[in-house]
Write a protein that holds these residues in place. Structure first.
Motif, PDB file in Angstrom:
ATOM      1  N   GLU A  46      49.951  68.045  82.491  1.00 26.12           N
ATOM      2  CA  GLU A  46      49.347  66.709  82.422  1.00 26.12           C
ATOM      3  C   GLU A  46      47.853  66.747  82.750  1.00 26.12           C
ATOM      4  OE1 GLU A  46      51.648  64.221  84.999  1.00 26.12           O
ATOM      5  OE2 GLU A  46      53.432  64.404  83.748  1.00 26.12           O
ATOM      6  N   HIS A  47      47.478  67.679  83.622  1.00 25.81           N
ATOM      7  CA  HIS A  47      46.074  67.774  84.019  1.00 25.81           C
ATOM      8  C   HIS A  47      45.213  68.503  82.985  1.00 25.81           C
ATOM      9  CE1 HIS A  47      47.104  66.334  88.041  1.00 25.81           C
ATOM     10  NE2 HIS A  47      45.821  66.220  88.267  1.00 25.81           N
ATOM     11  N   LEU A  48      45.861  69.260  82.100  1.00 25.58           N
ATOM     12  CA  LEU A  48      45.103  70.043  81.122  1.00 25.58           C
ATOM     13  C   LEU A  48      44.839  69.232  79.861  1.00 25.58           C
ATOM     14  CD1 LEU A  48      47.039  73.417  81.430  1.00 25.58           C
ATOM     15  CD2 LEU A  48      44.661  73.043  82.106  1.00 25.58           C
ATOM     16  N   GLU A  73      55.077  63.056  81.901  1.00 24.68           N
ATOM     17  CA  GLU A  73      54.964  61.630  81.597  1.00 24.68           C
ATOM     18  C   GLU A  73      55.072  61.376  80.095  1.00 24.68           C
ATOM     19  OE1 GLU A  73      54.592  58.921  83.614  1.00 24.68           O
ATOM     20  OE2 GLU A  73      55.134  60.371  85.143  1.00 24.68           O
ATOM     21  N   VAL A 271      49.020  45.285  82.202  1.00 22.70           N
ATOM     22  CA  VAL A 271      48.708  46.652  81.810  1.00 22.70           C
ATOM     23  C   VAL A 271      50.012  47.288  81.343  1.00 22.70           C
ATOM     24  CG1 VAL A 271      46.755  46.888  83.353  1.00 22.70           C
ATOM     25  CG2 VAL A 271      49.018  47.467  84.197  1.00 22.70           C
ATOM     26  N   GLU A 275      50.287  54.065  81.782  1.00 23.31           N
ATOM     27  CA  GLU A 275      48.959  54.056  81.224  1.00 23.31           C
ATOM     28  C   GLU A 275      48.172  55.289  81.650  1.00 23.31           C
ATOM     29  OE1 GLU A 275      46.012  51.124  82.060  1.00 23.31           O
ATOM     30  OE2 GLU A 275      46.996  49.785  80.674  1.00 23.31           O
ATOM     31  N   ILE A 276      48.557  55.799  82.819  1.00 22.18           N
ATOM     32  CA  ILE A 276      47.732  56.808  83.451  1.00 22.18           C
ATOM     33  C   ILE A 276      47.618  58.071  82.624  1.00 22.18           C
ATOM     34  CG2 ILE A 276      47.656  58.317  85.472  1.00 22.18           C
ATOM     35  CD1 ILE A 276      49.089  55.653  86.739  1.00 22.18           C
ATOM     36  N   GLU A 278      48.156  58.104  79.385  1.00 23.71           N
ATOM     37  CA  GLU A 278      47.849  57.741  77.995  1.00 23.71           C
ATOM     38  C   GLU A 278      46.422  58.218  77.669  1.00 23.71           C
ATOM     39  OE1 GLU A 278      49.701  56.109  75.410  1.00 23.71           O
ATOM     40  OE2 GLU A 278      47.936  57.070  74.547  1.00 23.71           O
ATOM     41  N   HIS A 279      46.280  58.924  76.554  1.00 21.81           N
ATOM     42  CA  HIS A 279      44.977  59.499  76.232  1.00 21.81           C
ATOM     43  C   HIS A 279      44.145  58.646  75.283  1.00 21.81           C
ATOM     44  CE1 HIS A 279      45.162  63.906  77.664  1.00 21.81           C
ATOM     45  NE2 HIS A 279      45.958  63.166  78.399  1.00 21.81           N
ATOM     46  N   SER A 280      44.728  57.553  74.788  1.00 21.14           N
ATOM     47  CA  SER A 280      44.002  56.774  73.793  1.00 21.14           C
ATOM     48  C   SER A 280      43.504  55.449  74.382  1.00 21.14           C
ATOM     49  CB  SER A 280      44.924  56.505  72.598  1.00 21.14           C
ATOM     50  OG  SER A 280      44.557  55.311  71.960  1.00 21.14           O
ATOM     51  N   PRO A 281      42.175  55.287  74.493  1.00 18.05           N
ATOM     52  CA  PRO A 281      41.658  54.028  75.037  1.00 18.05           C
ATOM     53  C   PRO A 281      42.038  52.828  74.163  1.00 18.05           C
ATOM     54  CG  PRO A 281      39.861  55.445  74.264  1.00 18.05           C
ATOM     55  CD  PRO A 281      41.107  56.245  74.187  1.00 18.05           C
ATOM     56  N   ILE A 282      42.204  53.071  72.857  1.00 21.81           N
ATOM     57  CA  ILE A 282      42.584  51.984  71.945  1.00 21.81           C
ATOM     58  C   ILE A 282      43.947  51.424  72.343  1.00 21.81           C
ATOM     59  CG2 ILE A 282      43.107  51.368  69.551  1.00 21.81           C
ATOM     60  CD1 ILE A 282      40.355  52.189  69.504  1.00 21.81           C
ATOM     61  N   ILE A 284      45.459  51.599  75.289  1.00 22.91           N
ATOM     62  CA  ILE A 284      45.374  50.901  76.573  1.00 22.91           C
ATOM     63  C   ILE A 284      44.746  49.534  76.354  1.00 22.91           C
ATOM     64  CG2 ILE A 284      44.296  50.927  78.848  1.00 22.91           C
ATOM     65  CD1 ILE A 284      44.512  53.914  78.870  1.00 22.91           C
ATOM     66  N   SER A 285      43.673  49.527  75.593  1.00 18.73           N
ATOM     67  CA  SER A 285      42.975  48.287  75.331  1.00 18.73           C
ATOM     68  C   SER A 285      43.901  47.285  74.645  1.00 18.73           C
ATOM     69  CB  SER A 285      41.756  48.582  74.456  1.00 18.73           C
ATOM     70  OG  SER A 285      41.341  47.432  73.811  1.00 18.73           O
TER      71      SER A 285
ATOM     72  N   VAL B 340      46.068  49.725  87.894  1.00 14.40           N
ATOM     73  CA  VAL B 340      46.470  51.001  87.306  1.00 14.40           C
ATOM     74  C   VAL B 340      46.076  52.155  88.221  1.00 14.40           C
ATOM     75  CG1 VAL B 340      46.037  52.599  85.402  1.00 14.40           C
ATOM     76  CG2 VAL B 340      46.441  50.187  84.935  1.00 14.40           C
ATOM     77  N   GLU B 349      50.287  60.196  90.220  1.00 20.87           N
ATOM     78  CA  GLU B 349      49.904  60.547  88.849  1.00 20.87           C
ATOM     79  C   GLU B 349      48.391  60.648  88.700  1.00 20.87           C
ATOM     80  OE1 GLU B 349      52.154  58.280  85.784  1.00 20.87           O
ATOM     81  OE2 GLU B 349      53.285  57.663  87.519  1.00 20.87           O
ATOM     82  N   LYS B 357      37.630  61.775  84.904  1.00 22.64           N
ATOM     83  CA  LYS B 357      38.330  61.516  83.660  1.00 22.64           C
ATOM     84  C   LYS B 357      38.849  60.077  83.629  1.00 22.64           C
ATOM     85  CE  LYS B 357      42.246  63.734  81.483  1.00 22.64           C
ATOM     86  NZ  LYS B 357      43.306  64.703  81.778  1.00 22.64           N
ATOM     87  N   ARG B 358      39.391  59.644  84.801  1.00 20.55           N
ATOM     88  CA  ARG B 358      39.942  58.295  84.883  1.00 20.55           C
ATOM     89  C   ARG B 358      38.853  57.237  84.686  1.00 20.55           C
ATOM     90  NH1 ARG B 358      44.227  56.569  83.304  1.00 20.55           N
ATOM     91  NH2 ARG B 358      43.640  54.414  83.046  1.00 20.55           N
ATOM     92  N   MET B 361      37.762  57.044  81.140  1.00 21.42           N
ATOM     93  CA  MET B 361      38.745  56.317  80.330  1.00 21.42           C
ATOM     94  C   MET B 361      38.594  54.812  80.528  1.00 21.42           C
ATOM     95  SD  MET B 361      41.296  56.032  78.304  1.00 21.42           S
ATOM     96  CE  MET B 361      42.225  57.553  78.060  1.00 21.42           C
ATOM     97  N   VAL B 365      37.780  51.791  77.756  1.00 22.57           N
ATOM     98  CA  VAL B 365      38.649  50.612  77.571  1.00 22.57           C
ATOM     99  C   VAL B 365      37.833  49.339  77.792  1.00 22.57           C
ATOM    100  CG1 VAL B 365      40.647  49.373  78.471  1.00 22.57           C
ATOM    101  CG2 VAL B 365      40.747  51.857  78.225  1.00 22.57           C
ATOM    102  N   ILE B 368      35.694  48.471  74.738  1.00 23.81           N
ATOM    103  CA  ILE B 368      36.435  47.857  73.621  1.00 23.81           C
ATOM    104  C   ILE B 368      36.772  46.401  73.957  1.00 23.81           C
ATOM    105  CG2 ILE B 368      38.530  47.962  72.207  1.00 23.81           C
ATOM    106  CD1 ILE B 368      38.706  50.950  72.876  1.00 23.81           C
ATOM    107  N   ASN B 369      37.365  46.201  75.156  1.00 24.65           N
ATOM    108  CA  ASN B 369      37.754  44.838  75.534  1.00 24.65           C
ATOM    109  C   ASN B 369      36.540  43.936  75.705  1.00 24.65           C
ATOM    110  OD1 ASN B 369      40.382  45.658  75.504  1.00 24.65           O
ATOM    111  ND2 ASN B 369      40.610  45.810  77.728  1.00 24.65           N
TER     112      ASN B 369
END
Lengths: 456, 456
Positions: A46-48, A73, A271, A275-276, A278-282, A284-285, B340, B349, B357-358, B361, B365, B368-369
């Motif tokens: 998950e960290h990589l 996750e 939310v 989410e944590i 999740e790699h896609s900001p889209i 999450i948004s 989150v 997590e 990184k967090r 991210m 987000v 976009i929002n």
């Protein structure tokens, strides 16, 4: 802590792993990963980054890969599954426990799921076909088919033989269940009792007939409620005819508890779960925007409410100074009250049997807090604007707002629960926005009334 | 669900019990209560009034009374303990497990605790004196002294004899631990393996040396982390010399998980734990008031900020229309982001290893929002007030506010965590109030700048 204890993922380990991946040094990496527990390897992946994680995952044998995959996750797991071919997934599914296998296959796109179901051994296919129809958040959706059951007429010796047959298959075995000749659940024996009784002792003489079970179609919340209430470590799952069909183990129960908490928290803040990782900001948004848009349109509605009172504002521009405090007090009171009620409903400490008592308590609390805060605000307004009449009106408005927010904050979650809607929704932006508008309306109406009376 | 299943406390049962209490019909009440599980009797008592609950409690034998007492929520338990004399408490403490006994005695006023500690059997006194020094939220504070351990050099037969000796004392026994000649923890055996091995088999040949333990001084959070990560059902507690000193069981772990969640939720909303069964509105009010007062003074500060911009408001009173929307957007973005991050830190997590990184991210987000919401608000302002210049300024202000709220919402919990302060505090009214003021400042400054430029 033990010497065998987890290897926490820290910067140093990450650097080391990245260096070895860069050098494609599979041998050193395997040496590093092999002694690690599945949960730790999952954490590392998950960290990589995406490709790094996949490289590590590729080093695992099927058995280990399955255990690691179940610890990862959901969003990261999904990416890995997308990159694997159906044959690799089939191998992993074959070595997983039935509940994990069903979860994994259930998450695959329909066509790939079909391929995997057809690819595995017949026995596994049958298990998947039995488990897949149950919705994810029901007892059937989280149960496993691995358990040990004996007939009531059997002896301790037979029970031990049953355990031996399933030694590898059934992990975390602490209780065996007793069934009658019609497969109905009639009792339970702990392994502690089994180990102490002579081999020829009859099961029905030593079993505990007072066994708590859950129906296969029951909601996951019901399972959590029973486990929490009676401190169960395993719970047997039965069908409508009370026949034993599965077992829910404590690790799945802890996971279910966390899921419910996550679900509530997510609903409250708008939310998404997990989410944590999740790699896609889209993505999450997209999950958060509806809440923000609700707040946005609520705010625009509030603007039009204020607009209605423009003439009062023109008379006394200082009225607008107190918008933030008026809204903040209503909002915070509402959040405090609804949080307590939502959490109480979730843990079962508040039931619909004591609704009236709860609202009555909230009203008394709101009265004390309202009197305190409105007295302070009244004093500030009086001293600042040197207007005792206005001060007493602002003060009265605040008291009213706190009382109403307390009522709304406690009544709305209870009403939602009665309507079988998740009460956590009541702490979301919908109620907050509604509170904002209501608070402004009360404040501006009272003040306008006061100003018009004074002018005449 | 089972026929032996819980008797849920509903209006009907309450009416029946109240009727019998009114008639002082102890015989019928005992008949009603005796088959009920302790958790159900506890729930019944919580639903009843003070004197009614005490009447029911008085019908229980010492053993049952202890089990029921431990299931009752803290505020109600406290009232019952206040009404009991030290002799009755002593009898209850003697039959409780060591961890429950220590919890109960630890909650008593110092002089009554002394009386009870001196009143119980010597063995129980010693156990209490060993457990009481540990803080409540450490491994030592939640561990029990009831466990089964065998020497590595012993045989399966000896292990079974150890279990037999402690048959009544140790409940929920699923694993026995293996110690060396210096009492150091060296392995673990499941009862499943024990029941399948021949009596003369040596323990060190069949034990699993890879046993996860926790130090007696470790924080409760560490315990939860280990259990959650490795799906443990029991965790052995060791001292600094790695000697086995206690055991934490599954039910206490679930309780600890719920406690941590309650603590976080309470901190976020500014309410106290176990408020639900608290009978005093004054106590609830006292817990919630600091949060409300923080919001109140924040609101007053916001009023003085707005006051600074009075001349802009005089020029254009419509500026005040948008106070609610500006504050709501900043507030909601902050809550979403901090929720989150706080939850991620709580479940592990999010670790401090992936902080950057967090935040990155969250910024994407927020972008976009922010673009979406500020575009909509800009259009509304433009059409409503027919002022495209003002619309673009309001729109820009909103984008900035959402970006900054996202940054604050993610950075503050991470910073608190680094400072070893509970990050849940970051979702409380302090941050929300701070966000309100900052949002107003940004909005009013930008708009004022725009108005002054346009005038010239």
């Amino acid at each position: 802590m033990s010497a065998f204890e987890s290897r926490t993922v820290d910067g140093k380990l990450l650097d080391e792993v990245r260096f070895l991946i860069h050098r494609q040094d599979s041998v050193s990496l395997k040496k590093l990963i092999d002694p690690m527990k599945p949960a730790d390897v999952a954490d590392l992946i998950e960290h990589l980054g995406r490709d790094e994680g996949f490289f590590i995952f590729g080093l695992l044998e099927a058995e280990g890969a399955g255990d690691v995959l179940m610890e990862i996750e959901a969003p990261v797991r999904k990416r890995i599954l997308e990159a694997l071919d159906s044959k690799a997934i089939t191998q992993i599914v074959e070595v997983l426990d039935s509940d994990d296998a069903a979860d994994l296959v259930g998450d695959l796109p329909a066509d790939r799921a079909r391929e995997v179901i057809e690819g595995v051994r017949d026995e596994v296919t049958q298990e998947l076909e039995r488990l897949l129809p149950y919705p994810e958040d029901t007892a059937g959706g989280i149960m496993a088919l691995e358990f040990v059951a004996v007939r009531a007429s059997a002896a301790v010796r037979d029970a031990i033989e049953s355990i031996r047959e399933k030694r590898e298959e059934v992990e975390n075995l602490y209780y065996i269940w007793v069934i009658d000749d019609f497969d109905k659940l009639v009792g339970v024996i702990s392994l502690k009792d089994l180990v102490l009784e002579p081999p020829d002792r009859k099961i029905d003489e030593i079993m505990n007939p007072d066994v708590i079970s859950v129906n296969v179609n029951a909601d996951q919340e019901e399972v959590i409620h029973l486990v929490r209430r009676y401190d169960l470590v395993n719970i047997p799952v039965v069908d409508d005819a009370y026949r034993l069909v599965g077992r829910i183990t404590y690790d799945d129960i802890i996971e279910a508890i966390e899921d419910e908490v996550d679900e509530d928290i997510s609903l409250m803040a708008g939310v998404i779960d997990q989410e944590i990782t999740e790699h896609s900001p889209i993505k999450i948004s997209r999950a958060r925007l509806p809440w923000l848009l609700a707040a946005l349109f609520g705010g625009i509605l509030a603007a039009s409410v204020i607009h209605q009172f423009e003439s009062s504002l023109e008379k006394l521009i200082a009225l607008s100074f107190f918008f933030p405090v008026i809204m903040a007090m209503g909002g915070n009171t509402g959040i405090q009250t609804s949080t307590v009620v939502i959490r109480g409903l979730a843990t079962g400490e508040i039931s619909l049997a004591n609704t009236g008592k709860r609202i009555w308590m909230e009203m008394r609390v709101a009265l004390i807090n309202g009197l305190t805060c409105s007295l302070i605000l009244g004093l500030v307004v009086a001293l600042w604007l040197d207007d005792f009449g206005l001060a007493s009106v602002v003060s009265t408005a605040l008291l009213l707002i706190i009382l109403i927010s307390g009522l709304v904050g406690s009544a709305v979650p209870l009403a939602l629960k009665k309507l079988k809607i998740d009460p956590a929704l009541a702490a979301g932006p919908f109620i907050t926005t509604y509170n904002d508008i209501l608070s402004l309306l009360i404040y501006l109406s009272l003040v306008t009334l006061f100003l018009s009376v004074r002018v005449h």
